[in-house]
Every structure is written in C-alpha cells, then in structure tokens.
Design a protein around this motif. Structure first.
Motif, mmCIF file in Angstrom:
data_model
loop_
_atom_site.group_PDB
_atom_site.id
_atom_site.type_symbol
_atom_site.label_atom_id
_atom_site.label_comp_id
_atom_site.label_asym_id
_atom_site.label_seq_id
_atom_site.Cartn_x
_atom_site.Cartn_y
_atom_site.Cartn_z
ATOM 1 N N ALA A 151 0.834 -1.205 0.000
ATOM 2 C CA ALA A 151 0.000 0.000 0.000
ATOM 3 C C ALA A 151 0.865 1.250 0.000
ATOM 4 O O ALA A 151 1.968 1.263 0.536
ATOM 5 C CB ALA A 151 -0.919 0.012 1.223
ATOM 6 N N CYS A 152 0.357 2.289 -0.626
ATOM 7 C CA CYS A 152 1.002 3.600 -0.593
ATOM 8 C C CYS A 152 -0.044 4.654 -0.955
ATOM 9 O O CYS A 152 -1.111 4.329 -1.472
ATOM 10 C CB CYS A 152 2.201 3.675 -1.541
ATOM 11 N N ALA A 153 0.291 5.891 -0.666
ATOM 12 C CA ALA A 153 -0.623 6.989 -0.973
ATOM 13 C C ALA A 153 -0.069 7.827 -2.115
ATOM 14 O O ALA A 153 1.136 8.024 -2.232
ATOM 15 C CB ALA A 153 -0.841 7.869 0.252
ATOM 16 N N VAL A 154 -0.958 8.277 -2.967
ATOM 17 C CA VAL A 154 -0.618 9.238 -4.017
ATOM 18 C C VAL A 154 -1.530 10.443 -3.823
ATOM 19 O O VAL A 154 -2.524 10.375 -3.103
ATOM 20 C CB VAL A 154 -0.805 8.651 -5.429
ATOM 21 N N GLY A 155 -1.190 11.542 -4.456
ATOM 22 C CA GLY A 155 -2.019 12.713 -4.300
ATOM 23 C C GLY A 155 -1.639 13.817 -5.262
ATOM 24 O O GLY A 155 -0.819 13.621 -6.167
ATOM 25 N N LYS A 156 -2.235 14.957 -5.050
ATOM 26 C CA LYS A 156 -2.009 16.116 -5.908
ATOM 27 C C LYS A 156 -1.498 17.268 -5.054
ATOM 28 O O LYS A 156 -2.152 17.679 -4.095
ATOM 29 C CB LYS A 156 -3.312 16.503 -6.611
ATOM 30 N N VAL A 157 -0.303 17.746 -5.392
ATOM 31 C CA VAL A 157 0.341 18.837 -4.664
ATOM 32 C C VAL A 157 0.837 19.866 -5.675
ATOM 33 O O VAL A 157 1.557 19.510 -6.616
ATOM 34 C CB VAL A 157 1.523 18.312 -3.820
ATOM 35 N N ASP A 158 0.444 21.095 -5.510
ATOM 36 C CA ASP A 158 0.848 22.163 -6.436
ATOM 37 C C ASP A 158 0.542 21.785 -7.887
ATOM 38 O O ASP A 158 1.356 22.005 -8.795
ATOM 39 C CB ASP A 158 2.348 22.472 -6.291
ATOM 40 N N ASP A 159 -0.611 21.155 -8.092
ATOM 41 C CA ASP A 159 -1.074 20.731 -9.423
ATOM 42 C C ASP A 159 -0.221 19.610 -10.018
ATOM 43 O O ASP A 159 -0.270 19.372 -11.230
ATOM 44 C CB ASP A 159 -1.119 21.915 -10.400
ATOM 45 N N HIS A 160 0.545 18.903 -9.191
ATOM 46 C CA HIS A 160 1.348 17.779 -9.652
ATOM 47 C C HIS A 160 0.910 16.509 -8.925
ATOM 48 O O HIS A 160 0.635 16.530 -7.724
ATOM 49 C CB HIS A 160 2.841 18.015 -9.384
ATOM 50 N N ILE A 161 0.867 15.396 -9.655
ATOM 51 C CA ILE A 161 0.574 14.096 -9.060
ATOM 52 C C ILE A 161 1.861 13.556 -8.454
ATOM 53 O O ILE A 161 2.881 13.455 -9.138
ATOM 54 C CB ILE A 161 0.026 13.108 -10.110
ATOM 55 N N GLN A 174 -3.922 19.145 -2.661
ATOM 56 C CA GLN A 174 -5.256 19.261 -3.255
ATOM 57 C C GLN A 174 -6.027 17.946 -3.257
ATOM 58 O O GLN A 174 -7.247 17.935 -3.397
ATOM 59 C CB GLN A 174 -5.102 19.775 -4.695
ATOM 60 N N ALA A 175 -5.302 16.824 -3.117
ATOM 61 C CA ALA A 175 -5.965 15.515 -3.099
ATOM 62 C C ALA A 175 -5.029 14.496 -2.462
ATOM 63 O O ALA A 175 -3.807 14.619 -2.521
ATOM 64 C CB ALA A 175 -6.352 15.066 -4.501
ATOM 65 N N ASP A 176 -5.636 13.482 -1.844
ATOM 66 C CA ASP A 176 -4.895 12.391 -1.208
ATOM 67 C C ASP A 176 -5.628 11.090 -1.511
ATOM 68 O O ASP A 176 -6.844 11.003 -1.297
ATOM 69 C CB ASP A 176 -4.807 12.635 0.303
ATOM 70 N N MET A 177 -4.895 10.078 -2.010
ATOM 71 C CA MET A 177 -5.548 8.823 -2.391
ATOM 72 C C MET A 177 -4.696 7.622 -1.963
ATOM 73 O O MET A 177 -3.779 7.216 -2.661
ATOM 74 C CB MET A 177 -5.782 8.783 -3.911
ATOM 75 N N PRO A 178 -4.968 7.043 -0.782
ATOM 76 C CA PRO A 178 -4.281 5.818 -0.375
ATOM 77 C C PRO A 178 -4.831 4.613 -1.139
ATOM 78 O O PRO A 178 -6.050 4.505 -1.345
ATOM 79 C CB PRO A 178 -4.584 5.724 1.118
ATOM 80 N N VAL A 179 -3.935 3.719 -1.541
ATOM 81 C CA VAL A 179 -4.299 2.550 -2.339
ATOM 82 C C VAL A 179 -3.564 1.328 -1.803
ATOM 83 O O VAL A 179 -2.381 1.404 -1.459
ATOM 84 C CB VAL A 179 -3.932 2.744 -3.826
ATOM 85 N N ALA A 180 -4.255 0.194 -1.720
ATOM 86 C CA ALA A 180 -3.633 -1.083 -1.353
ATOM 87 C C ALA A 180 -3.979 -2.116 -2.413
ATOM 88 O O ALA A 180 -5.119 -2.165 -2.898
ATOM 89 C CB ALA A 180 -4.116 -1.548 0.016
ATOM 90 N N ILE A 181 -2.997 -2.949 -2.772
ATOM 91 C CA ILE A 181 -3.224 -3.956 -3.806
ATOM 92 C C ILE A 181 -2.583 -5.287 -3.415
ATOM 93 O O ILE A 181 -1.714 -5.347 -2.550
ATOM 94 C CB ILE A 181 -2.644 -3.522 -5.171
#
Length: 238
Positions: A151-161, A174-181
């Motif tokens: 698992a790890c988190a991705v997100g949007k910071v200063d208009d960058h993923i 601007q966004a936070d999206m934790p994902v586990a696979i």
C-alpha cells in the motif's frame, strides 16, 4: 505533470521517503514487523491463529480477523489522548478489510487472528504503512496468504501528481488517495480519495500508486528473505 517537479523535501514526484522494514522484532508475538518511513515509526504484532472460545464471535467456516490500530500519545506533536477514538476505530476497520482478501481464513474455523498496530511516531501515511507492516507480520507468523498486501498513498500537490505524501503535503495538498493492492493479481483491496482529481489525473495517480506498491512489495519480499540482514534505507525513485 512535470517530471522535473521537485518537492519541498527534495524528492521527485515519484520518490518514496527513506524506508526501513524488519520482521521478527517481538519475542512474545507469533509474528511481528517494524517499519520506518520518513519520520513514521510503526510496530505490528500478530497473535494467532488461536481458538476463539466465544460462540457469538467465532465463525464455523473460518477465522475472525481482528485489527487494532492505535497511535501512542507521543506519536504526534500535540499529545494525543490515550486510548481508542473514532479515527483509530475507523482505521482499524479499514486495515482489516484491506488485508482480509489475502488470507486463507477458511483454514482456521472458530479461530481468531489478532493484529495489533502501534504508531510510535506519525508523519503522514500511517494507514498505508500499517497495512504493509501488518501483511509483513502475518507472513512472519507463517499464516497462509495468497499474497502480501502492499500500500502507498498518491495525491495532488501544487497541481502535480506525487507519490507517498508527507504530513505537510497531506494537509496542504489538493488531493490524497491511499491505495492497497495484491501485487500478484493487481487486485485493489483498498482505495480512498480525499479531494478532487480529474479523470486524467486519477488514471495517472492510480498508475503511480501501482508502481509504488510494486516497489514496496519488492522491499517486503527482500525483508522476509534476509530476515534480519540487509538494509532497506534509502530514497527510492521508481
């Protein structure tokens, strides 16, 4: 997305924070793991499978997975009140649901498997790291699994993923999206999103999350193979 974007802590958009993993760190647990990532420090113990005597809570067709996530009072800058709260109860449930698909619970009817997670220091991303640590501890306890969960988190910071948000990025981004696979099949066992991403941004973020999870899975495998040897510290670019 600018691939040359440099974040405030000096990382590239696709860099993980410094990471260290260990297993077998608790003598009194059936399996255990310790994870550091940035300033995060998380300890996980697994107990079981063991007989669950309560008929009310036991299941005749498989084990009951019970997870307890707790943040120590000294884990954050402003002292946290000891004991469970609404957030820790919610995260405990989320972690349990993320891990359950990977375990052959049917092998242990009327039993329980207990996962105890203690966050010693928190700096953003503790739920994902707890999932990684719990999966490692389950493997260390030799509980049959289809695959380890990464698992790890991705997100949007200063208009960058970006990958693996720090605490500051989590709070101001601007966004936070934790994902586990489950890396072997690519099956998503957990996904949340706080904030807004366009369809294109979501696809980029999801692909970056997969890349991060696959890389973390390699570290998990390396940790188990080397047991107490080796050192997984370092900044990792995907």
């Amino acid at each position: 997305m600018n691939n040359q974007y440099m974040r405030k802590d000096g990382r590239a958009y696709n860099s993980l924070r410094n990471m260290k993993m260990e297993v077998g760190v608790l003598n009194n647990a059936d399996g255990s793991a310790y994870i550091e990532c940035g300033h995060n420090k998380i300890l996980v113990g697994v107990y079981g499978p063991r007989e669950l005597h309560s008929k009310k809570h036991s299941k005749p067709d498989g084990a009951v997975l019970r997870c307890k996530y707790n943040m120590a009072p000294f884990s954050v800058k402003e002292r946290k009140r000891p004991g469970p709260d609404r957030r820790s109860t919610e995260i405990s449930k989320l972690i349990s649901e993320a891990i359950t698909p990977s375990i052959f619970l049917e092998k242990y009817p009327r039993a329980s498997i207990d996962i105890s997670i203690e966050v010693l220091e928190a700096e953003g991303g503790t739920r994902c790291l707890s999932i990684v640590g719990a999966s490692l501890a389950l493997a260390d306890a030799e509980i049959p699994m289809k695959d380890m969960i990464s698992a790890c988190a991705v997100g949007k910071v200063d208009d960058h993923i970006v990958l693996d948000l720090s605490e500051e990025e989590d709070q101001t981004g601007q966004a936070d999206m934790p994902v586990a696979i489950m890396p072997r099949t690519g099956e998503i066992t957990f996904l949340q999103m706080d904030g807004h991403l366009s369809d294109v941004e979501f696809e980029k973020a999801l692909q970056l999350a997969y890349d991060g999870c696959y890389f973390i899975n390699k570290l998990q495998q390396q940790t188990l193979l080397t047991k107490y040897g080796g050192d997984t510290r370092g900044k990792y670019n995907l």
